[in-house]
Design a protein around this motif. Sequence first.
Motif, PDB file in Angstrom:
ATOM      1  N   ARG A   3      96.796  44.435 136.004  1.00  0.00           N
ATOM      2  CA  ARG A   3      95.773  44.192 135.425  1.00  0.00           C
ATOM      3  C   ARG A   3      94.563  45.364 135.987  1.00  0.00           C
ATOM      4  N   ARG A   9      86.219  47.227 133.457  1.00  0.00           N
ATOM      5  CA  ARG A   9      86.472  46.515 132.150  1.00  0.00           C
ATOM      6  C   ARG A   9      85.165  46.182 131.701  1.00  0.00           C
ATOM      7  N   GLU A  73      96.697  44.082 129.313  1.00  0.00           N
ATOM      8  CA  GLU A  73      95.521  43.855 128.795  1.00  0.00           C
ATOM      9  C   GLU A  73      95.632  43.385 127.530  1.00  0.00           C
TER      10      GLU A  73
END
Length: 270
Positions: A3, A9, A73
């Motif tokens: 991740r 992000r 993702e």
Amino acid sequence: MARVDEGDRHVAIPAHPTGSGILILAGSSGRIEADRAELFARHGIRAHAIRWFGGRGQRPIPHEVPLELFVDEVALLRESCERVAILGTSFGAEAALLTATRTPLDAVIAVAPTSVVWPGILDGSWSSHWTEGGAPLPWVPFVDDWAATTDPPEFLGLYTASLDRHRVEAAEIPVERILGDLLLVAGEDDRVWPSARFADEIATRRAAAGLKTDVLRHPLAGHRAPFPGEPVARGGQRMARGGSPEADAELGALAWDAALARVLGTTRPN
């Protein structure tokens, strides 16, 4: 799971969700495409824009970046979205196409795409942009007798000569495995790499497998195709990208309408 760190992000959450989600990947600029994510969110689409190199715990440049980063993702988006798409530009398009051959996606949008895997150099060592299971994917090596003749440099000649001289069949992205809607966006005046040629190669190979590919082209556009309302892209390596602000914007407007329809699943390719 591989991740992305939360600081790498940007999540754009729509006020009125449609059930669609999209993963957005920038190219060699390494930026997080937050403005693009918010643009999709305004149309009811949950958008994850990530940094995929240069971030916390990531590779410093596009060199042996694990594809698992993108596959995981996509899985994260699947937790909250019924329909999931991926959009990438340039090196990000390379990643998007490869990701779509590894995990199911409802739509794939590749802006300034490539049909093969390319290398990067780190600490004097050439290797693939990507790894899978820790092993580098096969790549097309660059010719060693090329030198830029323009300022800023045009890399189109490097990629074209390398492809013509060192074609590696194993480095071809297996686009026949992509089963979702596929939209390719290419400017014919791209001075970075021959994205229109790459788009044609992808479409031809998929057609031979009985698969439809939608290709949007503009004869005067270059490597970048900004969507309507997006700020002018900055960053990345200094290079000539071709096109003009007007032509790039025209291609971007066409691409935006087509991309939005495919992410939402409101229309099928013609």
